[in-house]
Scaffold this motif. Structure first.
Motif, PDB file in Angstrom:
ATOM      1  N   CYS A  13      41.403  36.446  30.306  1.00  0.00           N
ATOM      2  CA  CYS A  13      41.386  35.511  31.447  1.00  0.00           C
ATOM      3  C   CYS A  13      41.743  36.219  32.747  1.00  0.00           C
ATOM      4  N   ALA A  14      42.729  37.106  32.654  1.00  0.00           N
ATOM      5  CA  ALA A  14      43.185  37.834  33.848  1.00  0.00           C
ATOM      6  C   ALA A  14      42.020  38.600  34.462  1.00  0.00           C
ATOM      7  N   PHE A  15      41.243  39.271  33.618  1.00  0.00           N
ATOM      8  CA  PHE A  15      40.116  40.063  34.133  1.00  0.00           C
ATOM      9  C   PHE A  15      38.956  39.169  34.568  1.00  0.00           C
ATOM     10  N   PHE A  16      38.918  37.953  34.031  1.00  0.00           N
ATOM     11  CA  PHE A  16      37.885  37.001  34.446  1.00  0.00           C
ATOM     12  C   PHE A  16      38.220  36.443  35.841  1.00  0.00           C
ATOM     13  N   LEU A  17      39.524  36.279  36.101  1.00  0.00           N
ATOM     14  CA  LEU A  17      39.947  35.641  37.351  1.00  0.00           C
ATOM     15  C   LEU A  17      40.012  36.608  38.541  1.00  0.00           C
ATOM     16  N   GLU A  18      40.380  37.858  38.261  1.00  0.00           N
ATOM     17  CA  GLU A  18      40.559  38.808  39.375  1.00  0.00           C
ATOM     18  C   GLU A  18      39.963  40.168  39.027  1.00  0.00           C
ATOM     19  N   ASP A  58      47.282  45.717  41.586  1.00  0.00           N
ATOM     20  CA  ASP A  58      48.066  45.519  42.798  1.00  0.00           C
ATOM     21  C   ASP A  58      49.080  44.374  42.594  1.00  0.00           C
ATOM     22  N   GLY A  59      48.589  43.272  41.994  1.00  0.00           N
ATOM     23  CA  GLY A  59      49.462  42.119  41.731  1.00  0.00           C
ATOM     24  C   GLY A  59      50.557  42.458  40.730  1.00  0.00           C
ATOM     25  N   LEU A  60      50.182  43.242  39.705  1.00  0.00           N
ATOM     26  CA  LEU A  60      51.160  43.619  38.679  1.00  0.00           C
ATOM     27  C   LEU A  60      52.264  44.488  39.283  1.00  0.00           C
ATOM     28  N   LEU A  61      51.862  45.370  40.211  1.00  0.00           N
ATOM     29  CA  LEU A  61      52.849  46.222  40.878  1.00  0.00           C
ATOM     30  C   LEU A  61      53.816  45.371  41.703  1.00  0.00           C
ATOM     31  N   LYS A  62      53.268  44.356  42.375  1.00  0.00           N
ATOM     32  CA  LYS A  62      54.138  43.458  43.157  1.00  0.00           C
ATOM     33  C   LYS A  62      55.111  42.720  42.226  1.00  0.00           C
ATOM     34  N   ILE A  63      54.606  42.306  41.067  1.00  0.00           N
ATOM     35  CA  ILE A  63      55.451  41.586  40.105  1.00  0.00           C
ATOM     36  C   ILE A  63      56.580  42.487  39.615  1.00  0.00           C
ATOM     37  N   VAL A  73      64.472  31.835  42.161  1.00  0.00           N
ATOM     38  CA  VAL A  73      63.277  31.622  41.382  1.00  0.00           C
ATOM     39  C   VAL A  73      62.157  32.457  41.990  1.00  0.00           C
ATOM     40  N   THR A  74      61.583  33.328  41.178  1.00  0.00           N
ATOM     41  CA  THR A  74      60.476  34.155  41.629  1.00  0.00           C
ATOM     42  C   THR A  74      59.290  33.877  40.718  1.00  0.00           C
ATOM     43  N   ASP A  75      58.394  33.067  41.202  1.00  0.00           N
ATOM     44  CA  ASP A  75      57.219  32.673  40.429  1.00  0.00           C
ATOM     45  C   ASP A  75      56.183  33.798  40.528  1.00  0.00           C
ATOM     46  N   TYR A  76      55.905  34.435  39.400  1.00  0.00           N
ATOM     47  CA  TYR A  76      54.989  35.582  39.418  1.00  0.00           C
ATOM     48  C   TYR A  76      53.566  35.188  39.823  1.00  0.00           C
ATOM     49  N   ILE A  77      53.240  33.915  39.655  1.00  0.00           N
ATOM     50  CA  ILE A  77      51.906  33.480  40.089  1.00  0.00           C
ATOM     51  C   ILE A  77      51.828  33.543  41.613  1.00  0.00           C
ATOM     52  N   ALA A  78      52.949  33.201  42.257  1.00  0.00           N
ATOM     53  CA  ALA A  78      52.980  33.292  43.725  1.00  0.00           C
ATOM     54  C   ALA A  78      53.060  34.741  44.189  1.00  0.00           C
ATOM     55  N   VAL A  79      53.738  35.570  43.409  1.00  0.00           N
ATOM     56  CA  VAL A  79      53.932  36.972  43.806  1.00  0.00           C
ATOM     57  C   VAL A  79      52.644  37.775  43.654  1.00  0.00           C
ATOM     58  N   GLY A  80      52.002  37.624  42.487  1.00  0.00           N
ATOM     59  CA  GLY A  80      50.861  38.502  42.213  1.00  0.00           C
ATOM     60  C   GLY A  80      49.546  37.803  41.958  1.00  0.00           C
ATOM     61  N   GLY A  81      49.545  36.474  41.946  1.00  0.00           N
ATOM     62  CA  GLY A  81      48.321  35.736  41.634  1.00  0.00           C
ATOM     63  C   GLY A  81      48.266  35.341  40.162  1.00  0.00           C
ATOM     64  N   VAL A  82      47.390  34.376  39.863  1.00  0.00           N
ATOM     65  CA  VAL A  82      47.297  33.864  38.494  1.00  0.00           C
ATOM     66  C   VAL A  82      46.898  34.975  37.523  1.00  0.00           C
ATOM     67  N   GLY A  83      45.900  35.758  37.911  1.00  0.00           N
ATOM     68  CA  GLY A  83      45.404  36.816  37.020  1.00  0.00           C
ATOM     69  C   GLY A  83      46.476  37.839  36.688  1.00  0.00           C
ATOM     70  N   SER A  84      47.190  38.303  37.691  1.00  0.00           N
ATOM     71  CA  SER A  84      48.226  39.326  37.458  1.00  0.00           C
ATOM     72  C   SER A  84      49.364  38.759  36.626  1.00  0.00           C
ATOM     73  N   ALA A  85      49.685  37.479  36.866  1.00  0.00           N
ATOM     74  CA  ALA A  85      50.745  36.853  36.061  1.00  0.00           C
ATOM     75  C   ALA A  85      50.314  36.786  34.594  1.00  0.00           C
TER      76      ALA A  85
END
Lengths: 113, 424
Positions: free
Chosen positions: B28-33, B40-45, B53-65
């Motif tokens: 799904c992650a590769f389908f979304l982004e 890049d998102g994973l590095l931010k996470i 509260v640090t929501d990884y979806i907000a930090v790196g996007g749904v795909g990276s989360a």
């Protein structure tokens, strides 16, 4: 093994507590070291327990030995006045038997150290 | 000692199911982004403070989360398999809880030092690591400590990261001793015992830091606007779990097992997987769908925190929770959230409502009214206790639930008669 004595005492407490819940007034408890195992034998009477409850007891006590559960939850045993921890005891033992003859309930547990 | 513990490195069904779901997240992650966006998102996470509260979806996007969840999930399953742990209710719960909290707070950087700390403790005790496998996964409640120190931004990065990892080792080393003792404080009526233990450690840690004028500011990073895609994912997971239950357990046997699960109080230690085998997948699917529906009906957002709550509910469907003991607690929590002063659909409220199900055993053992009271109290307590530990304890609601259980149990055991002898 560290804390083995404390674990034995809590197990004994819960076994007697279980018999008490089912009406026992007379108890006999043996804890023996046989080779590398602690063997518990509890005889209690008079016990009134249905066949269904006895089967459940056997099922709970037959839970496979799970040392990770023992590590995290053994302190739950022995401190409740209204509950018994038969499944947890099962997870802390390698072999268990439970049978009733007349109104005497016998539970035998073997716990490898 | 090890003669009874056979290191059977097999793929058991619960591991296969979670591995497959994680693989689905990975795809799904590769389908979304795009891959570059994912990295890049994973590095931010990984470099975020991960503090509550640090929501990884907000930090790196749904795909990276999702990528983070799948990576943490793969490693967690691998740890259990290599340790030779056979699945039981607790280990399945731990894996799902880990997956849920990988949406906010857990990543490989901040989780592994803690796990290694637990491993070092097992070596110190000269006991097999398998004895501490549950603690090794659930110690991740304190991952924000590693990230917060590791990315403090005050000293050279290499020093901060090294000190963060060192703290991870130390906390992992002391965690098993504390978690083993906290369980007796709440008598097994708080299902999130590790959260309670983590809360105690975090409070001590936080107060020491404050005493030396090192302040930790809680984060407030939430995502929104992803309800459709996340609802599709969560309901799909529910359907998959129910199907697995029916196919693996047989229709009649699964239904019968599911009904019997509903008769338990759910108090620790109640291993539904041992008692009813694959019927637990039905219970897991039902609770996953129930929790998702609660969030949507409230008109709240599905985000990292909500998914953590939903997956925690799903995991504990093997180890204490079912509809009958969860619904009264959640109902009490919702009433409390509606009446008190904070915004009804705020993410912290949603989290408190979902995680109030930690107290499901009170409902199961003492009846639905007391379950509702527990849920009502939990929401209020949960809104304040995170300040005590500066947001360093991910399973903050487990910490809050511990207080509620400690308060209610002496009263309940004094004034209420025990209902049954050998339950179910």
């Amino acid at each position: 093994m560290k804390l083995e004595f404390e674990k034995k005492m809590k197990m004994a407490s819960d076994l007697l507590s279980f018999c008490h819940l089912y009406g026992a007034t007379d108890y006999h408890l043996d804890i023996k070291r046989i080779d590398s195992a602690n063997v518990f034998e509890v005889k209690a009477s008079p016990v009134t327990i249905s066949d269904e409850s006895l089967e459940k007891l056997r099922k709970y006590l037959s839970a496979p030995r799970q040392r990770e559960m023992e590590q995290d939850f053994w302190e739950l045993m022995g401190n409740s006045e209204e509950y018994s921890e038969m499944m947890l005891i099962g997870m802390m033992c390698d072999h268990a038997e439970a049978q009733i003859e007349g109104d005497e309930l016998t539970i035998v547990l073997k716990r490898e150290i | 000692m090890e003669n009874k513990i056979r290191l059977r490195r097999r793929f058991y069904l619960p591991y296969v199911v979670l591995f497959s779901i994680n693989f689905g997240f990975f795809l799904c992650a590769f389908f979304l982004e795009k891959p570059s966006e994912l990295l890049d998102g994973l590095l931010k996470i990984v470099t975020s403070s991960s503090i509550l509260v640090t929501d990884y979806i907000a930090v790196g996007g749904v795909g990276s989360a999702l990528l983070n969840v799948s990576l943490v999930g793969f490693v967690s399953i691998l740890i259990l398999m290599l340790s030779g742990v056979k699945p039981n209710g607790a280990t399945i719960m731990a894996l799902w809880l880990t997956a849920g909290f990988s949406f906010f707070g857990k990543n490989l950087f901040n989780m592994l030092p803690l796990t290694i700390g637990v491993w070092l403790f097992s070596k110190y005790k000269r006991e097999p690591f398998v004895n501490y496998s549950l603690a090794a996964l659930l110690v991740a409640t304190l991952t924000p400590v590693v990230s917060e120190i590791g990315f403090l931004g005050t000293f050279p990065r290499i020093i901060e990261i090294s000190v963060g990892i060192l703290f991870g080792f130390v906390i992992g080393f002391i965690f098993p001793s504390i978690s083993a003792h906290t369980v007796r404080i709440h008598g097994g009526y708080n299902l999130y015992n590790m959260g309670f233990a983590g809360g105690l450690i975090a409070v001590i840690f936080s107060t020491v830091l404050r005493s030396f004028r090192i302040s930790i500011e809680p984060a407030d990073i939430w995502s929104s606007g992803n309800n459709l895609v996340l609802a599709v994912i969560l309901y799909s997971v529910s359907v998959i779990l129910v199907c697995v239950g029916f196919f693996a357990g047989g229709f009649k046997k699964s239904i019968s097992g599911f009904r019997k699960i509903l008769t338990h109080s759910g108090r620790l230690v109640t291993d539904y997987y041992f008692l009813y085998e694959n019927s637990v997948f039905i219970n897991m699917g039902v609770l996953c769908a129930f929790a998702t529906t609660v969030v949507l009906l409230m008109g709240a957002q599905l985000n990292g925190v909500a998914i953590a709550g939903i997956f925690t509910m799903t995991g504990f469907a093997c180890f204490g929770k079912h509809l009958r003991n969860v619904v009264p607690v959640i109902a009490g929590a919702i009433i409390s959230a509606y009446l008190n002063e904070w915004e009804f659909t705020s993410p912290s409220k949603v989290a408190a409502i979902l995680f109030s199900a930690a107290l499901a055993p009170i409902s199961g053992h003492y009846g639905w009214i007391w379950g509702a009271v527990a849920g009502f109290l939990h929401v209020n307590v949960a809104m304040f206790v995170s300040e005590m530990n500066s947001g360093l304890n991910l399973y903050n609601n487990g910490f809050a639930a511990g207080f509620v259980a400690m308060f209610m149990l002496p009263l309940l055991s004094t004034f209420k008669k025990d209902k049954d002898k050998l339950e179910s």
